[in-house]
Design a protein around this motif. Sequence first.
Motif, PDB file in Angstrom:
ATOM      1  N   ARG A 148       0.813  -1.214   0.000  1.00 20.72           N
ATOM      2  CA  ARG A 148       0.000   0.000   0.000  1.00 20.72           C
ATOM      3  C   ARG A 148       0.850   1.269   0.000  1.00 20.72           C
ATOM      4  O   ARG A 148       0.543   2.247  -0.678  1.00 20.72           O
ATOM      5  N   HIS A 149       1.928   1.275   0.758  1.00 15.03           N
ATOM      6  CA  HIS A 149       2.746   2.489   0.892  1.00 15.03           C
ATOM      7  C   HIS A 149       3.996   2.454   0.018  1.00 15.03           C
ATOM      8  O   HIS A 149       4.587   3.504  -0.246  1.00 15.03           O
ATOM      9  N   ARG A 150       4.379   1.250  -0.399  1.00 15.93           N
ATOM     10  CA  ARG A 150       5.541   1.126  -1.278  1.00 15.93           C
ATOM     11  C   ARG A 150       5.429  -0.198  -2.016  1.00 15.93           C
ATOM     12  O   ARG A 150       5.267  -1.246  -1.376  1.00 15.93           O
ATOM     13  N   PRO A 151       5.475  -0.189  -3.356  1.00 15.50           N
ATOM     14  CA  PRO A 151       5.345  -1.445  -4.088  1.00 15.50           C
ATOM     15  C   PRO A 151       6.477  -2.407  -3.742  1.00 15.50           C
ATOM     16  O   PRO A 151       7.611  -1.996  -3.507  1.00 15.50           O
ATOM     17  N   VAL A 152       6.153  -3.688  -3.694  1.00 17.14           N
ATOM     18  CA  VAL A 152       7.136  -4.696  -3.336  1.00 17.14           C
ATOM     19  C   VAL A 152       7.659  -5.383  -4.594  1.00 17.14           C
ATOM     20  O   VAL A 152       7.029  -5.371  -5.645  1.00 17.14           O
ATOM     21  N   GLY A 186      -0.417  -0.726  -8.619  1.00 11.91           N
ATOM     22  CA  GLY A 186       0.784  -0.054  -8.141  1.00 11.91           C
ATOM     23  C   GLY A 186       1.344  -0.609  -6.847  1.00 11.91           C
ATOM     24  O   GLY A 186       2.183   0.040  -6.218  1.00 11.91           O
ATOM     25  N   VAL A 187       0.903  -1.806  -6.447  1.00 12.10           N
ATOM     26  CA  VAL A 187       1.411  -2.392  -5.205  1.00 12.10           C
ATOM     27  C   VAL A 187       2.515  -3.413  -5.468  1.00 12.10           C
ATOM     28  O   VAL A 187       3.166  -3.894  -4.527  1.00 12.10           O
ATOM     29  N   LEU A 188       2.741  -3.729  -6.730  1.00 14.17           N
ATOM     30  CA  LEU A 188       3.770  -4.676  -7.137  1.00 14.17           C
ATOM     31  C   LEU A 188       4.614  -4.025  -8.223  1.00 14.17           C
ATOM     32  O   LEU A 188       4.086  -3.506  -9.210  1.00 14.17           O
ATOM     33  N   ASP A 189       5.939  -4.024  -8.019  1.00 12.81           N
ATOM     34  CA  ASP A 189       6.873  -3.403  -8.955  1.00 12.81           C
ATOM     35  C   ASP A 189       7.306  -4.437  -9.991  1.00 12.81           C
ATOM     36  O   ASP A 189       8.078  -5.343  -9.678  1.00 12.81           O
ATOM     37  N   PRO A 190       6.838  -4.321 -11.235  1.00 12.50           N
ATOM     38  CA  PRO A 190       7.171  -5.334 -12.240  1.00 12.50           C
ATOM     39  C   PRO A 190       8.646  -5.364 -12.604  1.00 12.50           C
ATOM     40  O   PRO A 190       9.151  -6.393 -13.072  1.00 12.50           O
ATOM     41  N   THR A 191       9.365  -4.261 -12.386  1.00 16.95           N
ATOM     42  CA  THR A 191      10.791  -4.236 -12.708  1.00 16.95           C
ATOM     43  C   THR A 191      11.616  -4.974 -11.657  1.00 16.95           C
ATOM     44  O   THR A 191      12.809  -5.213 -11.864  1.00 16.95           O
ATOM     45  N   GLY A 242      17.681  -5.192  -3.078  1.00 15.51           N
ATOM     46  CA  GLY A 242      17.670  -5.076  -1.633  1.00 15.51           C
ATOM     47  C   GLY A 242      16.407  -4.498  -1.038  1.00 15.51           C
ATOM     48  O   GLY A 242      16.304  -4.358   0.180  1.00 15.51           O
ATOM     49  N   GLY A 243      15.413  -4.161  -1.855  1.00 14.12           N
ATOM     50  CA  GLY A 243      14.181  -3.585  -1.343  1.00 14.12           C
ATOM     51  C   GLY A 243      13.225  -4.632  -0.806  1.00 14.12           C
ATOM     52  O   GLY A 243      13.471  -5.836  -0.899  1.00 14.12           O
TER      53      GLY A 243
END
Length: 348
Positions: A148-152, A186-191, A242-243
């Motif tokens: 919710r606050h930062r895509p994983v 926008g909750v999942l970072d595809p990159t 590392g995120g």
Amino acid sequence: MTRDSHGERIARHRPPSGMASPRFSGIASFMRLPVLDPAEAPGRIDIGLVGIPFDGATTNRPGARLGPRGVREASTGTRALNAATGVAPYDLAACADLGDVCVNPIDVAATARRIEDFYTPLAAAGIVPLSVGGDHFVTYPVLRALGRHRPVGLVHIDAHSDTDDGQYDGSRMTHGTPFRRAIEDGVLDPTRMIQIGLRGSIDAADELDWARERGVRIVPMEAVMARGLPEVAAEALAVVGGGPAYLSFDIDALDPAYAPGTGTPEMGGFTSREALFLVRALSGLDLVGADLVEVAPPLDPSGLTALAGATLTFEILCLLARAVADRRAQAAAVDADASGADPAADDS
């Protein structure tokens, strides 16, 4: 180590020894851990194991709604120390079984809201969830709560990409769509996402184009076999970086010879030994959650699939405990730098 409001070390959230209480006795919980009401979990545990008994979004063979119950039963045979990795998860993190999400078995949208509402306070309290499904749709609302606050980032081990756009009279929420929906939200970072083990027939040649165009790294089973597991695991670590990250393991990543009890089995999958190696090789990721999905006990009366699910859940628990301990050590080091204290003085 988690402490209570008086600063006392909490050590009771661990399974009893099989030498003190037979593994076949008592009420079955994940890993024989204490069962705790989720409302009582904040401040008391680091990792919460949760069942999501829902398969209302499956498009093939049902039965995964009984996955959490089957995995709980099979997991009672696990012990406290991972002999292969040396990780003792209950020494690193306070863990408990938080029960099941109260799903609506006939309403996908309502169940999605209930799952997200269940996980949101856990995320706010810093509790790392380890979920057992359920069909793979359940991962989507979990990711909505955690990202919710930062895509994983994501390591996704599966026979299928689950980035479809939806079908069935316009329904956009099935077990084949969770990661597409999560990327769109926008909750999942595809990159920072990698899919490992994809295989089998597909509906169209462009089926995976949407994911690839958004930067998802796809390593089909043919490439896994050609390159070898160590190289693929190293690529997963590099892609996610590392995120904060999430691990999602669909039991159909295994060959049906090792996990026949699943909704959409595909020939040519991982052996159980290969799956264990792959999960263990992901150690070091900053995991903020994980799941094991698509175990369907009614489709495997032998119990082999539930055993595979329980064993992999324990391996994933070891990864999460390691991540919790690493974050605690990093926080202690930051505090020590700020205060000029010696972080080695912390007895945690």
